[in-house]
Structures are given as C-alpha cells and as structure tokens.
Write an enzyme that holds these catalytic residues in place. Structure first.
Site, PDB file in Angstrom:
ATOM      1  N   ARG A 122      -3.865  21.909 -13.922  1.00  0.00           N
ATOM      2  CA  ARG A 122      -2.948  20.833 -14.331  1.00  0.00           C
ATOM      3  C   ARG A 122      -3.318  20.267 -15.704  1.00  0.00           C
ATOM      4  NH1 ARG A 122      -0.121  16.075 -10.697  1.00  0.00           N
ATOM      5  NH2 ARG A 122       1.001  15.132 -12.420  1.00  0.00           N
TER       6      ARG A 122
ATOM      7  N   HIS B 295       6.338   9.294 -27.618  1.00  0.00           N
ATOM      8  CA  HIS B 295       5.349  10.123 -26.922  1.00  0.00           C
ATOM      9  C   HIS B 295       5.508  11.601 -27.302  1.00  0.00           C
ATOM     10  CE1 HIS B 295       2.785  11.505 -23.655  1.00  0.00           C
ATOM     11  NE2 HIS B 295       3.751  12.342 -23.308  1.00  0.00           N
TER      12      HIS B 295
ATOM     13  N   HIS C  54      -2.156  11.198 -27.844  1.00  0.00           N
ATOM     14  CA  HIS C  54      -2.471   9.843 -27.381  1.00  0.00           C
ATOM     15  C   HIS C  54      -3.196   9.057 -28.463  1.00  0.00           C
ATOM     16  CE1 HIS C  54      -2.194  10.967 -22.833  1.00  0.00           C
ATOM     17  NE2 HIS C  54      -1.021  10.715 -23.364  1.00  0.00           N
TER      18      HIS C  54
ATOM     19  N   LYS D 285       2.446  11.289 -11.034  1.00  0.00           N
ATOM     20  CA  LYS D 285       1.581  10.356 -11.771  1.00  0.00           C
ATOM     21  C   LYS D 285       2.380   9.111 -12.090  1.00  0.00           C
ATOM     22  CE  LYS D 285      -1.581  13.355 -14.292  1.00  0.00           C
ATOM     23  NZ  LYS D 285      -2.014  13.715 -15.652  1.00  0.00           N
TER      24      LYS D 285
ATOM     25  N   GLU E  66       8.119  18.394 -24.894  1.00  0.00           N
ATOM     26  CA  GLU E  66       7.493  18.738 -23.602  1.00  0.00           C
ATOM     27  C   GLU E  66       8.035  20.080 -23.098  1.00  0.00           C
ATOM     28  OE1 GLU E  66       5.034  16.980 -22.389  1.00  0.00           O
ATOM     29  OE2 GLU E  66       5.290  14.909 -23.087  1.00  0.00           O
TER      30      GLU E  66
ATOM     31  N   ASN F 187      -1.626  18.997 -20.599  1.00  0.00           N
ATOM     32  CA  ASN F 187      -2.003  18.051 -21.650  1.00  0.00           C
ATOM     33  C   ASN F 187      -2.123  18.693 -23.020  1.00  0.00           C
ATOM     34  OD1 ASN F 187      -2.210  15.582 -20.169  1.00  0.00           O
ATOM     35  ND2 ASN F 187      -3.972  16.492 -19.133  1.00  0.00           N
TER      36      ASN F 187
ATOM     37  N   ARG G 299       0.813  -1.239   0.000  1.00  0.00           N
ATOM     38  CA  ARG G 299       0.000   0.000   0.000  1.00  0.00           C
ATOM     39  C   ARG G 299       0.840   1.280   0.000  1.00  0.00           C
ATOM     40  NH1 ARG G 299      -2.258  -3.439   3.398  1.00  0.00           N
ATOM     41  NH2 ARG G 299      -4.117  -4.486   2.627  1.00  0.00           N
TER      42      ARG G 299
ATOM     43  N   LYS H 295       6.305  22.937 -14.216  1.00  0.00           N
ATOM     44  CA  LYS H 295       5.474  21.783 -13.872  1.00  0.00           C
ATOM     45  C   LYS H 295       5.229  21.721 -12.370  1.00  0.00           C
ATOM     46  CE  LYS H 295       4.224  17.076 -14.482  1.00  0.00           C
ATOM     47  NZ  LYS H 295       4.331  15.830 -15.210  1.00  0.00           N
TER      48      LYS H 295
ATOM     49  N   GLU I 273      -5.307  17.226 -10.693  1.00  0.00           N
ATOM     50  CA  GLU I 273      -5.807  17.582 -12.023  1.00  0.00           C
ATOM     51  C   GLU I 273      -7.303  17.916 -12.047  1.00  0.00           C
ATOM     52  OE1 GLU I 273      -3.934  15.439 -15.179  1.00  0.00           O
ATOM     53  OE2 GLU I 273      -5.514  15.951 -16.586  1.00  0.00           O
TER      54      GLU I 273
ATOM     55  N   HIS J 225      -1.832  16.550 -26.052  1.00  0.00           N
ATOM     56  CA  HIS J 225      -1.820  15.158 -25.612  1.00  0.00           C
ATOM     57  C   HIS J 225      -3.061  14.359 -26.017  1.00  0.00           C
ATOM     58  CE1 HIS J 225       1.721  16.277 -23.447  1.00  0.00           C
ATOM     59  NE2 HIS J 225       1.837  15.109 -22.864  1.00  0.00           N
TER      60      HIS J 225
HETATM   61  N1  LIG Z   1       4.006  10.295 -15.218  1.00  0.00           N
HETATM   62  C1  LIG Z   1       3.864  11.347 -15.981  1.00  0.00           C
HETATM   63  O1  LIG Z   1       3.440  12.414 -15.536  1.00  0.00           O
HETATM   64  C2  LIG Z   1       4.266  11.241 -17.411  1.00  0.00           C
HETATM   65  C3  LIG Z   1       4.421  12.395 -18.169  1.00  0.00           C
HETATM   66  C4  LIG Z   1       4.861  12.280 -19.475  1.00  0.00           C
HETATM   67  C5  LIG Z   1       5.145  11.027 -19.997  1.00  0.00           C
HETATM   68  N2  LIG Z   1       4.975   9.932 -19.228  1.00  0.00           N
HETATM   69  C6  LIG Z   1       5.281   8.598 -19.756  1.00  0.00           C
HETATM   70  O2  LIG Z   1       6.674   8.535 -20.010  1.00  0.00           O
HETATM   71  C7  LIG Z   1       6.925   7.585 -21.044  1.00  0.00           C
HETATM   72  C8  LIG Z   1       7.868   8.169 -22.035  1.00  0.00           C
HETATM   73  O3  LIG Z   1       9.094   8.442 -21.396  1.00  0.00           O
HETATM   74  P1  LIG Z   1      10.467   8.484 -22.188  1.00  0.00           P
HETATM   75  O4  LIG Z   1      10.301   9.349 -23.360  1.00  0.00           O
HETATM   76  O5  LIG Z   1      11.519   8.784 -21.210  1.00  0.00           O
HETATM   77  O6  LIG Z   1      10.556   7.014 -22.781  1.00  0.00           O
HETATM   78  P2  LIG Z   1      11.430   5.719 -22.363  1.00  0.00           P
HETATM   79  O7  LIG Z   1      11.426   5.519 -20.934  1.00  0.00           O
HETATM   80  O8  LIG Z   1      10.929   4.628 -23.220  1.00  0.00           O
HETATM   81  O9  LIG Z   1      12.902   6.118 -22.815  1.00  0.00           O
HETATM   82  C9  LIG Z   1      13.184   6.314 -24.163  1.00  0.00           C
HETATM   83  C10 LIG Z   1      14.324   5.422 -24.656  1.00  0.00           C
HETATM   84  O10 LIG Z   1      15.559   5.944 -24.209  1.00  0.00           O
HETATM   85  C11 LIG Z   1      16.292   4.940 -23.511  1.00  0.00           C
HETATM   86  N3  LIG Z   1      17.102   5.654 -22.547  1.00  0.00           N
HETATM   87  C12 LIG Z   1      16.712   6.160 -21.358  1.00  0.00           C
HETATM   88  N4  LIG Z   1      17.702   6.879 -20.824  1.00  0.00           N
HETATM   89  C13 LIG Z   1      18.744   6.824 -21.681  1.00  0.00           C
HETATM   90  C14 LIG Z   1      20.040   7.377 -21.686  1.00  0.00           C
HETATM   91  N5  LIG Z   1      20.442   8.195 -20.714  1.00  0.00           N
HETATM   92  N6  LIG Z   1      20.866   7.095 -22.715  1.00  0.00           N
HETATM   93  C15 LIG Z   1      20.431   6.301 -23.735  1.00  0.00           C
HETATM   94  N7  LIG Z   1      19.205   5.771 -23.806  1.00  0.00           N
HETATM   95  C16 LIG Z   1      18.374   6.032 -22.778  1.00  0.00           C
HETATM   96  C17 LIG Z   1      15.221   4.058 -22.969  1.00  0.00           C
HETATM   97  O11 LIG Z   1      15.712   2.803 -22.601  1.00  0.00           O
HETATM   98  C18 LIG Z   1      14.248   4.015 -24.129  1.00  0.00           C
HETATM   99  O12 LIG Z   1      14.716   3.123 -25.109  1.00  0.00           O
HETATM  100  C19 LIG Z   1       5.577   7.238 -21.604  1.00  0.00           C
HETATM  101  O13 LIG Z   1       5.231   5.968 -21.135  1.00  0.00           O
HETATM  102  C20 LIG Z   1       4.649   8.280 -21.043  1.00  0.00           C
HETATM  103  O14 LIG Z   1       3.324   7.810 -20.867  1.00  0.00           O
HETATM  104  C21 LIG Z   1       4.552  10.013 -17.960  1.00  0.00           C
HETATM  105 ZN   LIG Z   2       3.633  14.153 -22.201  1.00  0.00          ZN
END
Ligand SMILES: NC(=O)c1ccc[n+]([C@@H]2O[C@H](COP(=O)([O-])OP(=O)(O)OC[C@H]3O[C@@H](n4cnc5c(N)ncnc54)[C@H](O)[C@@H]3O)[C@@H](O)[C@H]2O)c1
Ligand SMILES: [Zn+2]
Length: 369
Positions: free
Chosen positions: A244, A268, A255, A146, A188, A248, A124, A230, A240, A251
């Site tokens: 907040r 993304h 999405h 999130k 972003e 988006n 939990r 942010k 949100e 987005h």
């Molecule tokens: N929680 C939130 O508020 C929020 C906000 C925006 C996006 N997201 C989520 O985040 C995800 C996208 O994140 P992302 O763009 O970081 O994608 P990701 O985590 O898939 O990373 C992108 C790629 O880069 C690689 N990588 C990571 N760090 C590296 C480094 N330092 N050097 C080389 N390669 C590296 C990863 O292994 C992957 O192949 C989505 O799932 C999205 O839904 C969440």
């Molecule tokens: Zn985003």
C-alpha cells in the site's frame, strides 16, 4: 453502471467488510443504490458550501425515506481540522443520533476524510457512505478507508481507518469541477499507471485530451481502472505494512510542498505531480530510469496541465525538516517510493542523500508554479 468490489479480510470484529464502488452517470438520484446500506432511520449528510448548492437537493431527495439532518462545512483544506470536525459531532449529538445512524459524505476528499473520521469515532464507529464529487475523491480518497484531519504540525496526522459501506462515484458531478481540480485528480490517476500498470500509462498518453475534455466514457474508464488498482492494493495490504505504501508515489515530496506552501495554496494532486517527477528524477540518478523515461513522466504530467517544479524557496534543508515528520520516515531514514522501472515502483531508503539533494535542486521553480 460499473460495480467494483473492495475485498477486505475479516478483522474478527466487523465480519464481512467487503463493499461495492458504483461508477457511472446519474447515480445521485437512485434510492435503490443506497437502501441496502442504511441501517436505521437516522442519516446525517455532510457536505460543504460549494458542493451543497450544486448537489445537495438531489441527494436529499434520494434519502427522503429517512430522518435526514445536514451539516455544511466551510470549503477548503484549511478547514480540515479538529475544530471544524467538532461541528459534525455537535450536529449528531443535537439530533440525538444513536449507533445505528449513517453518515453520508457528499463532496471531495476533504469532506470525505472528515466525515469518515467522524463516522469512525462517533459512538466508537457508525455507518458511513461515500458520495465523492471530485475526480481525486472518486479515484483515491473515497477508496481504502483512510480518514482523518490535519494538525498544524502535519497533514492527516490525526485519523483512523474506517471503511465505507459503499461508494457512489457519479461521473456527472465532474462537469462542474474547476479545471485545476480535474487535473489534480488526474495526477492520482497517472500515479496508478506509473506504480504498476504500463498499459494504463500508455492509454493515458493517448487519451489525456479526452479526460481534459470530460469525455464521460474516458472518465468512467479512468475511474474504473484507478479504483480497481487501489482496491486491489488495499485488499492486499489494508493497514499499509507493505504494498500500500506504493500509493504514496510522489507524496513524501508532495506533502512537504503542501505544508511549506500553506494548506490550500497548492492542490494535493498538483503537489503529488511535482513529487512524482522528483521521484522519477531521483530514480534516474540512482540508475533505475533513463532520461527518456523521466521525460515521458514529465510530458504526461504536462499534458494533464500539472505543475512539475516546486516553490523556489524550498531548499534541501527545508525538505529534510518537513519530510522528517512524514509517516514513512522511520528511525531517521527517509523512505521514498522510487521506480525500479517505469510502471514498477518500490519503497526504499537505500539511496545516496547527495542524489536526493541534486533532485531537489533540479526541481526548484525559477518563477513559481
Ligand atoms: N483518505 C485518503 O486515502 C486520501 C487520499 C488522497 C487524498 N486525500 C485527501 O483528500 C483531500 C483532497 O481532496 P480533493 O482534491 O477532492 O479536495 P476538496 O475536497 O478540497 O475538493 C476540491 C474543491 O472542489 C470543490 N468541489 C468538490 N466537488 C465539486 C464538484 N462536483 N463541482 C465543483 N466543485 C466541487 C470542493 O468544494 C473544493 O473547493 C486532501 O485533504 C487529501 O489529504 C485523502
Ligand atoms: Zn494523494
């Protein structure tokens, strides 16, 4: 090193939930940074098979005073699901980790979201530290609490709010990032300027080449401004209910593009970039932006090497079907983030659907991304 503070209101259960974001170079190797946030001796570092070979050794050393276990997830958005999440719970239970344990996410947004959700739900809720290694994760997903995983019927549909104890954004890690991943993170960054900071938008127009060249100073500045924006928005509206939602921008369209193209085919940030231009275009059609404003957004995204046209197979009906499941759709009306003016966004469902149809038609690529 810069330290920003995310100020959250007390929720009656957890008391003080304010936490720091550390931004700078060489931060992965500083045990003093993480010490105050590890409660017991049990630490689980979660990473993936791309990031672990690059940075896990360093981070393991930083946590060498603790009983450290490791989970390496397969890399990719397509593995952000309940089945893969379960491997984190397996590791925690195998190691008999208790409620004082600390989960550390070392990776991009996928690792961060999954590890955060595991930390939110294991016994939990346990301690959580974010070490984001993509630009997108440093400026966006690691801030705000999130967490979650995808469901075959929709992205991020299963999740929880769970704040980290601290975020360590080491800009050195961005040197190994693929070019398209850097650009996706910049999408972003651009978003923050467009929703409420015209000065930052102008700075981006002047300095985009420095970000693409991975100039450490420019990157740190962009990370700092983005995180501050942010953090401020999250502090105003953690769950949100209002402002907040502005985060988006692009987005809802984005999405839909990600889902339609299949997880992993569009990044993304790439989908969000196209979505932001669509939001700008619709804002022009409802009379809030000029043609010149839209061109400005288009140029900025173009400078950042981001795509601005959606897959050709995506027609109006297809968007409607995909956007209906979006969390911002309430009572059948699609809510979108549009512009009041450039640098000032709003949430609205008060627009003529025909104009939305025109926007979608105007943004179907002729020959792919
Ligand atoms: N929680 C939130 O508020 C929020 C906000 C925006 C996006 N997201 C989520 O985040 C995800 C996208 O994140 P992302 O763009 O970081 O994608 P990701 O985590 O898939 O990373 C992108 C790629 O880069 C690689 N990588 C990571 N760090 C590296 C480094 N330092 N050097 C080389 N390669 C590296 C990863 O292994 C992957 O192949 C989505 O799932 C999205 O839904 C969440
Ligand atoms: Zn985003």
């Amino acid at each position: 090193m810069k330290t920003l503070h995310v100020e959250l209101s007390e929720d009656g259960q957890n008391g003080d939930r304010n936490y720091p974001i550390y931004i700078g170079q060489g931060l992965l190797t500083q045990p003093k940074l993480i010490e105050p946030y590890v409660e017991g001796t049990q630490v689980l570092i979660v990473s993936n098979d791309v990031v672990a070979p690059l940075y896990l050794d360093k981070v393991k050393k930083t946590f060498s005073a603790y009983d450290v276990k490791i989970v390496i997830l397969p890399d990719g958005e397509q593995y952000k699901n309940l089945e893969v999440l379960n491997t984190i719970f397996d590791a925690l239970l195998d190691a008999k980790f208790d409620r004082t344990c600390t989960l550390v996410a070392l990776g991009g947004g996928v690792v961060g979201d999954m590890t955060g959700f595991a930390a939110a739900s294991y016994q939990r809720g346990v301690n959580f530290i974010q070490i984001p290694t993509t630009l997108l994760a440093q400026v966006d997903s690691s801030v705000g609490g999130k967490t979650g995983v995808n469901h075959p019927k929709g992205k991020n549909m299963i999740g929880a709010f769970h704040q980290p104890l601290c975020v360590i954004a080491d800009s050195d890690t961005l040197n190994t990032l693929e070019d398209n991943q850097l650009s996706a993170g910049i999408a972003e960054v651009i978003k923050y300027g467009l929703i409420r900071d015209m000065d930052f938008t102008k700075w981006l127009e002047k300095n985009m080449h420095k970000l693409l060249a991975r100039d450490a100073e420019a990157l740190s500045y962009a990370i700092e401004v983005s995180c501050r924006c942010k953090a401020k928005i999250v502090a105003e509206d953690e769950k949100e209910k209002g402002v907040r939602a502005l985060l988006n921008l692009g987005h809802t369209f984005g999405h839909a593009i990600e889902t339609s193209a299949g997880y992993g085919n569009w990044l993304h940030g790439e989908a969000v970039a196209t979505g932001m231009l669509m939001a700008a275009d619709l804002s022009m059609r409802i009379g809030n932006l000029s043609q010149k404003d839209v061109e400005r957004v288009d140029n900025l995204l173009d400078m950042a090497m981001l795509p601005t046209r959606a897959p050709h197979h995506m027609d109006y009906d297809h968007y409607m079907e995909l956007m209906a499941i979006d969390k911002k759709t309430r009572a059948g009306k699609i809510n979108l983030i549009l512009f009041k003016k450039l640098g000032d966004a709003m949430l609205t469902n008060d627009f003529d659907q025909n104009l939305l149809h025109e926007t979608i038609d105007a943004h179907r690529a002729i020959d792919g991304k």
